[in-house]
Design a protein around this motif. Structure first.
Motif, PDB file in Angstrom:
ATOM      1  N   ALA A   2      15.144  -1.697 -23.979  1.00 35.69           N
ATOM      2  CA  ALA A   2      15.053  -2.960 -24.699  1.00 35.69           C
ATOM      3  C   ALA A   2      16.432  -3.453 -25.069  1.00 35.69           C
ATOM      4  N   LYS A   3      16.615  -4.777 -25.114  1.00 39.52           N
ATOM      5  CA  LYS A   3      17.891  -5.370 -25.484  1.00 39.52           C
ATOM      6  C   LYS A   3      18.036  -5.434 -26.995  1.00 39.52           C
ATOM      7  N   ALA A   5      18.487  -6.841 -30.726  1.00 40.59           N
ATOM      8  CA  ALA A   5      17.888  -8.023 -31.335  1.00 40.59           C
ATOM      9  C   ALA A   5      18.875  -9.179 -31.371  1.00 40.59           C
ATOM     10  N   ALA A   6      20.143  -8.892 -31.465  1.00 47.84           N
ATOM     11  CA  ALA A   6      21.170  -9.932 -31.481  1.00 47.84           C
ATOM     12  C   ALA A   6      22.357  -9.429 -30.670  1.00 47.84           C
ATOM     13  N   PRO A   7      23.157 -10.343 -30.098  1.00 52.01           N
ATOM     14  CA  PRO A   7      24.284  -9.915 -29.262  1.00 52.01           C
ATOM     15  C   PRO A   7      25.248  -9.018 -30.046  1.00 52.01           C
ATOM     16  N   PHE A   8      25.706  -7.976 -29.388  1.00 53.19           N
ATOM     17  CA  PHE A   8      26.701  -7.093 -29.998  1.00 53.19           C
ATOM     18  C   PHE A   8      27.781  -6.815 -28.969  1.00 53.19           C
ATOM     19  N   ARG A  34      29.894   6.724 -37.821  1.00 53.41           N
ATOM     20  CA  ARG A  34      29.961   5.273 -37.676  1.00 53.41           C
ATOM     21  C   ARG A  34      30.542   4.886 -36.322  1.00 53.41           C
ATOM     22  N   ALA A  35      31.522   5.669 -35.856  1.00 52.72           N
ATOM     23  CA  ALA A  35      32.102   5.401 -34.539  1.00 52.72           C
ATOM     24  C   ALA A  35      31.059   5.600 -33.451  1.00 52.72           C
ATOM     25  N   ARG A  36      30.248   6.649 -33.536  1.00 51.99           N
ATOM     26  CA  ARG A  36      29.204   6.898 -32.534  1.00 51.99           C
ATOM     27  C   ARG A  36      28.160   5.786 -32.534  1.00 51.99           C
ATOM     28  N   ILE A  37      27.818   5.313 -33.723  1.00 50.21           N
ATOM     29  CA  ILE A  37      26.842   4.219 -33.811  1.00 50.21           C
ATOM     30  C   ILE A  37      27.339   2.999 -33.052  1.00 50.21           C
ATOM     31  N   LEU A  38      28.596   2.604 -33.287  1.00 50.51           N
ATOM     32  CA  LEU A  38      29.134   1.420 -32.632  1.00 50.51           C
ATOM     33  C   LEU A  38      29.281   1.627 -31.130  1.00 50.51           C
ATOM     34  N   LEU A  39      29.691   2.812 -30.723  1.00 54.37           N
ATOM     35  CA  LEU A  39      29.848   3.064 -29.288  1.00 54.37           C
ATOM     36  C   LEU A  39      28.502   3.000 -28.566  1.00 54.37           C
ATOM     37  N   GLU A  40      27.458   3.532 -29.186  1.00 55.27           N
ATOM     38  CA  GLU A  40      26.128   3.466 -28.569  1.00 55.27           C
ATOM     39  C   GLU A  40      25.609   2.026 -28.528  1.00 55.27           C
ATOM     40  N   GLY A  42      27.517  -0.579 -28.432  1.00 50.31           N
ATOM     41  CA  GLY A  42      28.339  -1.243 -27.433  1.00 50.31           C
ATOM     42  C   GLY A  42      27.928  -0.918 -26.017  1.00 50.31           C
ATOM     43  N   ALA A  43      27.255   0.238 -25.835  1.00 48.79           N
ATOM     44  CA  ALA A  43      26.762   0.615 -24.503  1.00 48.79           C
ATOM     45  C   ALA A  43      25.454  -0.069 -24.162  1.00 48.79           C
ATOM     46  N   GLY A  44      24.903  -0.839 -25.116  1.00 50.43           N
ATOM     47  CA  GLY A  44      23.691  -1.603 -24.837  1.00 50.43           C
ATOM     48  C   GLY A  44      22.427  -1.064 -25.455  1.00 50.43           C
ATOM     49  N   MET A  45      22.519   0.000 -26.262  1.00 51.67           N
ATOM     50  CA  MET A  45      21.318   0.546 -26.876  1.00 51.67           C
ATOM     51  C   MET A  45      20.877  -0.312 -28.058  1.00 51.67           C
ATOM     52  N   THR A  46      19.593  -0.309 -28.340  1.00 50.74           N
ATOM     53  CA  THR A  46      19.062  -1.033 -29.500  1.00 50.74           C
ATOM     54  C   THR A  46      19.324  -0.223 -30.758  1.00 50.74           C
TER      55      THR A  46
END
Length: 358
Positions: A2-3, A5-8, A34-40, A42-46
Motif C-alpha cells: 500500500a502507498k 497516506a500522504a507523499p513522503f 527515529r532514523a530507521r522509521i524515516l528510512l523505511e 523513504g523506501a515507500g513503506m506505509t
C-alpha cells in the motif's frame, strides 16, 4: 504494498546522513529508532507497515514523520522537557551561603535542609546542591566553625570564578608557603639494596636526627599544573617579596598574573604593597579566613610530602633543598596536568564552588 497516506520524500542527502547515524556504535538508541522509521518511510513503506516491522506504535511513526516534514533532520532531536529544576540566581546562592556560615536559625541550634529551604524560599534539593558544592555540612554532627570573614561569599565567588573561567591573556596561580620542613635523617634505615622479604614492609627506626629546617614557597599554575618553587631559610615578608619577584621573572611578560593566596600578614606589608603598585600586572586575591582549602597548591604540597619528604632521609638542609628542587623539576616534566574544578553540575553553583569547609 500500500502507498503512504500522504507523499513522503526523503532527500538523498538526508538518507545518507541517517544511514551514517546507524553506522555509529555510540548513537543514542532513540535517534537510531527515529532514523530507521524515516528510512523505511523513504523506501515507500506505509506508516502501519513501518510500525509492525520496527515494533513501535503507529502514533510514534506519525509523530517523527510529521516532525521531519516540518523541521527536517534537526526535528529528530528531543525538545526541552518542561518542569526542569529552577536554577538559583547568584543572589539566592549568596543568601544560602551567607546564612549558613554567619547565622543560626531561631528555632534550632543548627541549620537543617528543611529549615534553610524555609528561610530562603527555596527547595530542599536546591539547598542540598549548594551545600554539596560548597562542602558545607552544618546539619551533621561534626565540628563546624562559623566563618567571621565579612567578605566570605564575595571572596569565594571571586576565587572559584578564576578557577572556572580564568581571564583571557592571564595566568591563575595558587600560592602558599610550607613552613618548617624538617631535614630528618633516620638513625637506621633498611638499605636500598636489601629489598623487603615477602610479607614484610620496608623498615626504619622510630627515632631520627634533626638537621635543620627550610620553608618552601610554591606557585601552582592552574592552566598547566606546573609549579614555580623557592626554598627559603625563614618565613618573613622579604622572602615572600623575593618569591613574587621570581614569579614575575619566570612568567611571560605579556600575561596578567592573578595570584590566589591566604591572609598572612607577610602578604600585606608596606614593601609588598609598594612593589605591587609598581607591577600592576600582578593582582592578589585573598582567600577567606580559615578557607585554605581554596588554595589548590595545597594538594600539590600533599604530593610532595607523600612522595619525597615523609619517607626521605636528609643529612642536611642542603640535601633537603636539592630533593625539593628535583621533585619540582620532575613534576613539571612528567606529572603536571591542568587543574579542573568539577564540584558542580549547575552553571551558577559551579561559579560559586565551595565555601567554608567545616
Amino acid at each position: 504494498m500500500a502507498k503512504p497516506a500522504a507523499p513522503f520524500n526523503l532527500s538523498l542527502l538526508d538518507r545518507e546522513t541517517l544511514q551514517g547515524w546507524l553506522r555509529k556504535s555510540t548513537l543514542d538508541q532513540r535517534l537510531a529508532q527515529r532514523a530507521r522509521i524515516l528510512l523505511e518511510l523513504g523506501a515507500g513503506m506505509t506508516p502501519r507497515a513501518v510500525s509492525e516491522k520496527l515494533d513501535v506504535t503507529a502514533p510514534v511513526v506519525f509523530k517523527w514523520r510529521k516532525r521531519y516534514l516540518e523541521q527536517g533532520i534537526e526535528g529528530l532531536n528531543d525538545l526541552p522537557r518542561p518542569g526542569q529544576p529552577r536554577k538559583l540566581s547568584e543572589k539566592k546562592v549568596r543568601e544560602i551561603l551567607d546564612k549558613t556560615v554567619h547565622q543560626v536559625p531561631k528555632e534550632a541550634t543548627h541549620w537543617s535542609l528543611r529549615l534553610m529551604a524555609k528561610y530562603t524560599d527555596t527547595t530542599v534539593w536546591q539547598v542540598s546542591q549548594v551545600w554539596e558544592a560548597a562542602g558545607l555540612k552544618p546539619h551533621l554532627s561534626q565540628t563546624f566553625k562559623i566563618n567571621n570573614d565579612p567578605d566570605f561569599v564575595e571572596k569565594v565567588i571571586d576565587i572559584v570564578g578564576l578557577y572556572m573561567n580564568p581571564p583571557d591573556n592571564a595566568m591563575v596561580l595558587s600560592v602558599d608557603e610550607k613552613t618548617q620542613i624538617q631535614a630528618l635523617d633516620r638513625t637506621q634505615v633498611q638499605l636500598p639494596h636489601l629489598p623487603p622479604r615477602p610479607g614484610q614492609v620496608e623498615r626504619r627506626t622510630h627515632d631520627d636526627k634533626r638537621n635543620g629546617t627550610a620553608s618552601l614557597y610554591a606557585a601552582f599554575d592552574v592552566a598547566s599544573g606546573k609549579v614555580i618553587g623557592r626554598v627559603t631559610e625563614r618565613h618573613r615578608a622579604q622572602a615572600f617579596l623575593d618569591f613574587i619577584w621570581q614569579i614575575d621573572h619566570d612568567t611571560p611578560k605579556e600575561l596578567d598574573l592573578h595570584v590566589i593566596l591566604d591572609n598572612s600578614s607577610a602578604h600585606k606589608t608596606v614593601a609588598v604593597k609598594a612593589w605591587l603598585e609598581r607591577n600592576p600586572r600582578i593582582k592578589l586575591h585573598s582567600t577567606p579566613t580559615s578557607a585554605c582549602w581554596l588554595e589548590e597548591v595545597g594538594q600539590w604540597f600533599g604530593h610532595l610530602e607523600g612522595k619525597a619528604l615523609d619517607r626521605g632521609g636528609f643529612t642536611s638542609v642542603k640535601d633537603l633543598r636539592e630533593t625539593i628542587k628535583t621533585f619540582i623539576d620532575t613534576h613539571n616534566k612528567l606529572s603536571a596536568k591542568p587543574f579542573r574544578w568539577t564540584k558542580s553540575a549547575d552553571a551558577i553553583l559551579a561559579s560559586v564552588g565551595r565555601a567554608e569547609n567545616s
